[in-house]
Design an enzyme around this catalytic site. Structure first.
Site, short mmCIF file in Angstrom:
data_model
loop_
_atom_site.label_atom_id
_atom_site.label_comp_id
_atom_site.label_asym_id
_atom_site.label_seq_id
_atom_site.Cartn_x
_atom_site.Cartn_y
_atom_site.Cartn_z
N GLU A 406 -6.94 11.36 6.85
CA GLU A 406 -6.49 12.61 7.50
C GLU A 406 -5.77 12.28 8.82
O GLU A 406 -5.90 12.97 9.82
CB GLU A 406 -7.66 13.56 7.80
C1 LIG Z 1 -10.83 6.59 0.62
C2 LIG Z 1 -9.48 7.12 0.94
C3 LIG Z 1 -9.11 8.39 0.52
C4 LIG Z 1 -7.83 8.87 0.78
N1 LIG Z 1 -7.46 10.10 0.28
C5 LIG Z 1 -6.16 10.49 0.37
C6 LIG Z 1 -5.71 11.67 -0.29
O1 LIG Z 1 -6.48 12.40 -0.92
N2 LIG Z 1 -4.38 11.98 -0.22
C7 LIG Z 1 -3.49 11.20 0.48
O2 LIG Z 1 -2.32 11.54 0.49
N3 LIG Z 1 -3.90 10.08 1.14
C8 LIG Z 1 -5.20 9.70 1.09
N4 LIG Z 1 -5.62 8.55 1.73
C9 LIG Z 1 -4.68 7.78 2.52
C10 LIG Z 1 -4.95 7.84 4.02
O3 LIG Z 1 -4.57 9.09 4.50
C11 LIG Z 1 -4.23 6.66 4.67
O4 LIG Z 1 -5.00 5.52 4.39
C12 LIG Z 1 -4.04 6.83 6.16
O5 LIG Z 1 -3.10 7.84 6.39
C13 LIG Z 1 -3.58 5.56 6.85
O6 LIG Z 1 -2.53 4.93 6.19
P1 LIG Z 1 -2.66 3.37 5.83
O7 LIG Z 1 -3.99 3.18 5.22
O8 LIG Z 1 -1.48 2.98 5.05
O9 LIG Z 1 -2.67 2.63 7.22
P2 LIG Z 1 -1.40 2.17 8.08
O10 LIG Z 1 -0.50 3.32 8.29
O11 LIG Z 1 -0.84 0.93 7.51
O12 LIG Z 1 -2.10 1.85 9.47
C14 LIG Z 1 -2.72 0.58 9.75
C15 LIG Z 1 -3.17 0.59 11.21
O13 LIG Z 1 -2.02 0.76 12.05
C16 LIG Z 1 -2.19 1.89 12.88
N5 LIG Z 1 -0.91 2.56 13.07
C17 LIG Z 1 -0.02 2.96 12.11
N6 LIG Z 1 1.01 3.58 12.67
C18 LIG Z 1 0.80 3.58 14.01
C19 LIG Z 1 1.51 4.08 15.14
N7 LIG Z 1 2.67 4.74 15.02
N8 LIG Z 1 0.98 3.89 16.37
C20 LIG Z 1 -0.21 3.26 16.53
N9 LIG Z 1 -0.93 2.78 15.51
C21 LIG Z 1 -0.44 2.94 14.26
C22 LIG Z 1 -3.18 2.78 12.17
O14 LIG Z 1 -3.83 3.67 13.05
C23 LIG Z 1 -4.11 1.75 11.54
O15 LIG Z 1 -5.06 1.35 12.49
C24 LIG Z 1 -6.90 8.07 1.50
C25 LIG Z 1 -7.29 6.80 1.96
C26 LIG Z 1 -8.54 6.32 1.68
C27 LIG Z 1 -8.89 4.93 2.16
#
Ligand SMILES: Cc1cc2nc3c(=O)[nH]c(=O)nc-3n(C[C@H](O)[C@H](O)[C@H](O)COP(=O)(O)OP(=O)(O)OC[C@H]3O[C@@H](n4cnc5c(N)ncnc54)[C@H](O)[C@@H]3O)c2cc1C
Length: 581
Positions: A406
């Site tokens: 989220e």
């Molecule tokens: C169990 C689970 C359920 C989920 N359910 C859904 C769902 O129902 N629908 C859906 O659409 N998605 C879902 N997601 C996806 C989830 O919303 C994403 O994992 C989340 O948005 C983060 O993206 P990422 O994991 O690719 O991390 P990344 O974006 O790769 O981030 C990696 C790290 O970098 C940091 N970071 C990234 N960008 C920035 C920035 N601009 N400034 C500072 N720090 C930054 C992040 O905070 C994090 O610490 C789910 C994920 C999980 C693990």
């Protein structure tokens, strides 16, 4: 002339109208009891089956939740909802939060997956889907994330093209980590429509070309199914388009705003459960011939756990009250037939995006309080807390995700400051109403009789005012120094977000305590204690980053002090221990 704007004016709600968990009727008790009984009798006894991925059990629980009205608590009756008030839906969301993975699944179903249809669907879409979603007959997913588009979610590659001849759209791509994917009957999918940009579609599971990947092997929340969604040239009719072409980003982000607040309620449910479990264990476990609950360090942990739950809960309920006018406006707009689709999406999304900073700060605050509380609950269990036989061990694994999805807590901190800065530019915040808050001219303490509570509130309000003034000065200096680049100065943004979050948290706790002074419940019985710890916490977690930010932008702040809280924490622990049998 130099413009000086109080960027914290968002706080200026008419506090006498603030929503708090205490200001409730018998009907609220009844719906909360219905949710509690569903959690205790139906869900928790089936946790093992849910955790092992028993889809039949999950689906049966959805139907039971639907029968009880727990999915569509505040949904209009004509779509199968109970159409109860806001407080009812908060109490239910928080209580369902006690069910860990199941709570995540149903939170996503009834929030971020259902809201796009409620707020942006046309009447045909609403009446086709919402009654089945409210009844728990069909489970929904929200599909935004992709392998290369996580936090940067609006830049996914999933594509959509219009087939003019066949009057359909063709969707292709892969969505990753989609909650409920394995059990969902319908997906809200975001795709890049050729020539138009991100567009939202409602996609039925049984469309040819829709498939779901294997279940992910997650660290926790095993009761919430998670898998990828694969769209292989999926044809959907023109009627599957949600809102307007090229406006999917508005839909995606505005429902996420509500979802962040809803996720805070889930986290509060987990937090409450962890406090109960830890207190019960502390009373039962004996070492050195006495219950470990008699040790000062254990009691202090319980004190902090309950006090931070109190603060985060105060903030979440208050924000819900502030969000309510925007949600109502959004629904009114959604039902209008005289608006062009583009104009409708724009205005509904804008109404739902009131209080962005407040929604994001609640998500961060509640999930970080959840992490703290569950970690301490494990510590209270000692080695037993590390054994999977104990529920708290599972809760520890389950808790990690809420700071990631989220919008990660980093992304939400950015959202807090971006919203504050843009509110400042607009010289108004969507959340502000009157100026009768501690930040305004009126005092919460002034209305109370002389005594300990009043004295504590006076001290806390004084510090809160100093924090707000300091915050305003620092933001002013930061904007003058960085201009629009301020939001790219992330270490500074992080400190400003934390300072703002803890000011909001403190103010929410003070408002709740003041309003409960002649009411009932814990906010009255331990009002002075909760106010004192909230004050100390706001200084501990809010003033330090504020002072660091001030130093960074060359501003000097003084006059920020806090009280001795040791005795107050023991009193709160006493209360918690007394309540748990
Ligand atoms: C169990 C689970 C359920 C989920 N359910 C859904 C769902 O129902 N629908 C859906 O659409 N998605 C879902 N997601 C996806 C989830 O919303 C994403 O994992 C989340 O948005 C983060 O993206 P990422 O994991 O690719 O991390 P990344 O974006 O790769 O981030 C990696 C790290 O970098 C940091 N970071 C990234 N960008 C920035 C920035 N601009 N400034 C500072 N720090 C930054 C992040 O905070 C994090 O610490 C789910 C994920 C999980 C693990």
């Amino acid at each position: 002339m130099r413009r000086t704007v109080d960027v914290t004016q968002e706080f200026h709600l008419g506090f006498e109208d603030a929503l708090t968990p205490e200001r409730r009727s018998d009907e609220h008790d009844l719906i909360e009891e219905t949710a509690r009984s569903f959690v205790g009798r139906d869900v928790l006894p089936r946790m093992e089956a849910l955790e092992s991925g028993d889809v039949a059990v999950l689906k049966a629980l959805y139907r039971k939740a639907g029968e009880l009205g727990l999915i569509g608590v505040d949904l209009p009756e004509k779509y199968g909802g109970l159409e109860l008030d806001l407080l009812s839906s908060l109490l239910v969301s928080e209580t369902l939060g006690e069910t860990a993975g199941f709570g995540v699944s149903i939170n996503i179903h009834s929030g971020v997956a259902l809201h796009p249809i409620l707020y942006f669907g046309d009447e045909a879409q609403r009446s086709s889907y919402l009654p089945r979603l409210a009844a728990g007959e069909v489970i929904a997913s929200y599909a935004l994330t992709e392998p290369d588009a996580g936090s940067d979610a609006l830049h996914g590659k999933t594509s959509a093209r219009l087939d003019e001849a066949r009057k359909c759209y063709v969707l292709s791509g892969q969505k990753q980590w989609i909650s409920n994917a394995r059990v969902a009957g319908v997906f809200v999918v975001f795709a890049q429509l050729a020539g138009r940009g991100m567009t939202a579609f409602v996609v039925d599971r049984d469309r040819p070309g829709v498939s779901v990947g294997k279940e992910e092997n997650k660290v926790g929340i095993h009761a919430s199914p998670t898998a990828s969604l694969i769209l292989d040239d999926v044809e959907v009719p023109a009627s599957a388009l949600l809102g307007a072409r090229g406006h999917g980003h508005r839909i995606a982000l505005s429902v996420l705003n509500l979802a962040r607040h809803k996720m805070a309620l889930y986290a509060l449910g987990q937090t409450r459960r962890a406090i109960r479990i830890a207190a019960a264990y502390a009373k039962e476990r004996r070492q050195f011939g006495v219950p470990i609950a008699s040790f000062g360090m254990i009691r202090e942990k319980l004190g902090y756990m309950a006090a931070r739950y109190f603060v985060a809960r105060s903030a979440a309920y208050r924000t819900a009250g502030e969000l309510a006018p925007g949600k109502k406006r959004a629904l009114d707009l959604a039902f209008r037939s005289d608006l062009e689709p583009e104009e409708k999406v724009r205005s509904v999304a804008s109404a739902l995006s009131s209080c962005i900073a407040a929604c994001s700060l609640n998500k961060v605050l509640a999930t970080e309080v959840q992490a703290f509380v569950i970690d301490e609950a494990v510590q209270i269990h000692g080695g037993y807390g590390y054994m999977e036989d104990y529920e708290i061990a599972r809760m520890y694994r389950d808790a990690r995700i809420t700071r990631i999805f989220e919008g990660t807590n980093e992304i939400n901190r950015l959202a807090i400051v971006r919203d504050l800065i843009s509110s400042r530019a607009r010289e108004a915040s969507a959340c502000s109403s009157s100026a009768a808050s501690p930040g305004g001219s009126a005092s919460l303490a002034a209305a109370l009789p002389a005594g300990r509570l009043r004295a504590t509130l006076e001290g806390a309000e004084q510090v809160l005012r100093a924090m707000k003034k300091g915050f305003d000065t620092v933001v002013e200096a930061a904007v003058a120094r960085e201009g629009a680049r301020l939001v790219d100065e992330q270490p500074l943004v992080r400190r400003l977000a934390d300072a703002h979050m803890w000011m909001y948290a403190l103010e929410s706790a003070l408002v709740r305590v003041a309003l409960a002074a002649d009411g009932r419940g814990v906010a009255r019985d331990l009002g002075a204690e909760f106010a004192a710890v909230a004050w100390a916490d706001a200084v501990r977690h809010g003033v330090t980053p504020l002072l660091e930010a001030a130093r960074h932008v060359g501003v000097k702040l003084d006059g920020l002090d806090y009280p001795d809280e040791i005795g107050q924490l023991q009193a709160i622990a006493e209360y918690v221990l007394d309540k748990v049998r």
